[in-house]
Write a protein that holds these residues in place. Structure first.
Motif, PDB file in Angstrom:
ATOM      1  N   GLU A 230      26.229  13.114  92.577  1.00 38.27           N
ATOM      2  CA  GLU A 230      26.454  12.394  93.842  1.00 38.27           C
ATOM      3  C   GLU A 230      27.069  10.963  94.045  1.00 38.27           C
ATOM      4  N   GLU A 233      30.647  10.691  92.854  1.00 43.75           N
ATOM      5  CA  GLU A 233      31.851  11.138  93.903  1.00 43.75           C
ATOM      6  C   GLU A 233      31.897   9.954  94.406  1.00 43.75           C
ATOM      7  N   VAL A 234      31.333   8.909  94.587  1.00 42.72           N
ATOM      8  CA  VAL A 234      31.214   7.331  95.365  1.00 42.72           C
ATOM      9  C   VAL A 234      32.274   6.737  94.630  1.00 42.72           C
ATOM     10  N   ALA A 237      36.262   7.844  94.203  1.00 40.93           N
ATOM     11  CA  ALA A 237      37.146   7.137  95.291  1.00 40.93           C
ATOM     12  C   ALA A 237      37.277   5.968  95.371  1.00 40.93           C
ATOM     13  N   TYR A 271      32.046  19.790  87.521  1.00 37.21           N
ATOM     14  CA  TYR A 271      32.558  18.686  87.860  1.00 37.21           C
ATOM     15  C   TYR A 271      33.575  18.129  88.879  1.00 37.21           C
ATOM     16  N   ARG A 274      34.654  19.632  92.154  1.00 35.99           N
ATOM     17  CA  ARG A 274      33.576  18.409  92.934  1.00 35.99           C
ATOM     18  C   ARG A 274      34.513  17.375  93.207  1.00 35.99           C
ATOM     19  N   ILE A 275      35.729  16.357  91.667  1.00 38.13           N
ATOM     20  CA  ILE A 275      35.381  15.197  91.985  1.00 38.13           C
ATOM     21  C   ILE A 275      36.661  15.022  93.123  1.00 38.13           C
ATOM     22  N   ARG A 276      37.473  16.346  92.380  1.00 37.15           N
ATOM     23  CA  ARG A 276      38.929  16.686  92.743  1.00 37.15           C
ATOM     24  C   ARG A 276      39.241  16.767  94.290  1.00 37.15           C
ATOM     25  N   ARG A 277      37.910  17.530  94.854  1.00 43.37           N
ATOM     26  CA  ARG A 277      38.188  17.677  96.534  1.00 43.37           C
ATOM     27  C   ARG A 277      36.997  16.099  97.116  1.00 43.37           C
ATOM     28  N   ARG A 278      37.010  15.868  96.324  1.00 44.42           N
ATOM     29  CA  ARG A 278      36.358  14.420  97.079  1.00 44.42           C
ATOM     30  C   ARG A 278      37.860  13.163  96.807  1.00 44.42           C
ATOM     31  N   VAL A 279      38.173  13.155  96.440  1.00 46.59           N
ATOM     32  CA  VAL A 279      39.480  12.083  95.518  1.00 46.59           C
ATOM     33  C   VAL A 279      41.113  12.388  96.482  1.00 46.59           C
ATOM     34  N   LYS A 280      41.695  13.863  95.769  1.00 45.50           N
ATOM     35  CA  LYS A 280      42.036  14.217  96.045  1.00 45.50           C
ATOM     36  C   LYS A 280      43.289  13.483  95.321  1.00 45.50           C
TER      37      LYS A 280
END
Ligand SMILES: Cc1cc2nc3c(=O)[nH]c(=O)nc-3n(C[C@H](O)[C@H](O)[C@H](O)COP(=O)(O)O)c2cc1C
Length: 335
Positions: A230, A233-234, A237, A271, A274-280
């Motif tokens: 979690e 992810e922050v 970004a 993992y 998940r990071i990819r979904r967040r940062v594009k």
């Protein structure tokens, strides 16, 4: 969806396919971290079919040296050897990136004296106790990464990867287990990510807008009280905001393996997804991949952008070429 065989363009660099040779210390450098003929040979053969080659972690400062024959990027006199290495990799058609590292609390005391770390706390699994780095020394570390990045570009690399994984200095700053500081570099996530963000911002400036900036992120410590996905992810970004092009997803204090998942192919892929979904932004997945068709599938399914295969390529220098052939045959039969 693209396949393993399709190119990807990132910041104007065309990576000819989705296969990555991840950074792997070879122990083939000279005593001061010099490039040797053996090292050149190692990368020459492995650069023929990979799209992206990330050269092993090279130490940005003598205080951050981890192993005796580790590759170095801490001094200008190492640039000509590094230039030979970059030329070799690019000459084979791969995009050439070099990983920059400071060993922090995992630097070898026999080589560096007392290692420095965010706090005077041993890295889990290590017996020695490092010394807490001062704020002046933190500023020096920023400069060491910046200078190392400048050398990489002078040597002709297409970009650099900052090593923020596996319990080395930057990963230690992120983790509440190894970072017990009470100043602006410890405590809340905002503070723990301050040093890597400072480095990334400065490195982007020194390499310029035409070069690639990758960050190898330890997305989880996989330990009670450690850095979590979690938080990752922050952090991811923020890295992208500061100019990182690609997030290369691996482990934090747990290292390059994920406890209990060692035998699962692609153990860090979920993992990375998940990071990819967040940062594009494009991500690299890794972990225990041996089957070329598995590598193709994670790309075709659109889960990740690039797939790294490490140990299989250490053991078999021809692995990448064979894998591309196997995928070509598979796709040909399917069409
Ligand atoms: C011998 C060896 C050396 C490694 N050195 C590095 C390194 O310099 N930097 C790094 O980020 N990861 C390093 N790793 C981790 C690999 O890049 C990779 O993430 C890991 O081996 C998992 O991928 P694999 O299962 O395909 O081998 C190393 C791994 C091995 C086996």
């Amino acid at each position: 969806m693209p396949t393993l065989l399709d190119p990807i363009e990132i910041r104007g660099h065309v990576i000819r396919n989705r296969l990555v040779l991840p950074p792997m210390g070879t122990g083939l450098a000279g005593p001061r971290g010099e490039v040797t003929d053996e090292l050149i040979k190692h990368y020459d053969v492995r650069s023929r079919c990979n799209g992206l080659v990330i050269v092993e972690h090279s130490y940005v400062s003598p205080r951050g040296k981890v192993t005796e024959n580790q590759l170095g990027i801490w001094s200008d006199d190492l640039i000509p050897g590094l230039a030979r290495l970059a030329k070799t990799i690019k000459g084979r058609g791969a995009v050439a990136v070099i990983q920059l590292n400071h060993g922090g609390g995992k630097a070898n005391p026999e080589l560096v004296g007392t290692p420095i770390a965010p706090s005077s706390v041993p890295v889990p699994g290590f017996e020695w106790v490092p010394r807490e780095i001062t704020r002046e020394e933190i500023d020096e570390v920023v400069e060491e990464f910046v200078e190392a990045a400048r050398r990489a570009i002078e040597a002709g690399f297409d970009g650099v990867e900052i090593h923020g994984a596996h319990g080395y200095l930057l990963s230690e700053f992120l983790s509440p287990i190894t970072n017990k500081r009470r100043d602006e570099y410890g405590g809340p996530l905002e503070n723990r990510m301050r040093l890597p963000l400072r480095i990334v911002e400065r490195v982007r400036r020194v390499i310029g807008s035409g070069k690639l900036l990758l960050y190898r992120m330890g997305v989880t410590d996989a330990m009670e009280g450690g850095f979590t996905v979690e938080e990752a992810e922050v952090f991811a970004a923020r890295l992208v905001e500061r100019g990182v092009d690609v997030i290369d997803v691996s482990g934090g204090l747990c290292g390059a393996e994920l406890p209990g998942k060692e035998n699962v192919q692609g153990y860090f892929v979920p993992y990375a997804e998940r990071i990819r979904r967040r940062v594009k932004a494009p991500v690299i997945g890794v972990g225990g991949v041996r089957d070329p068709l598995f590598a193709n599938r994670v790309i075709e399914e659109g889960r990740i952008d690039l797939i790294a295969v490490g140990r299989a390529q250490l053991e078999d220098a021809e692995w990448a070429c064979r894998a591309l052939e196997a995928v070509k045959k598979y796709l040909g039969g399917r069409r």
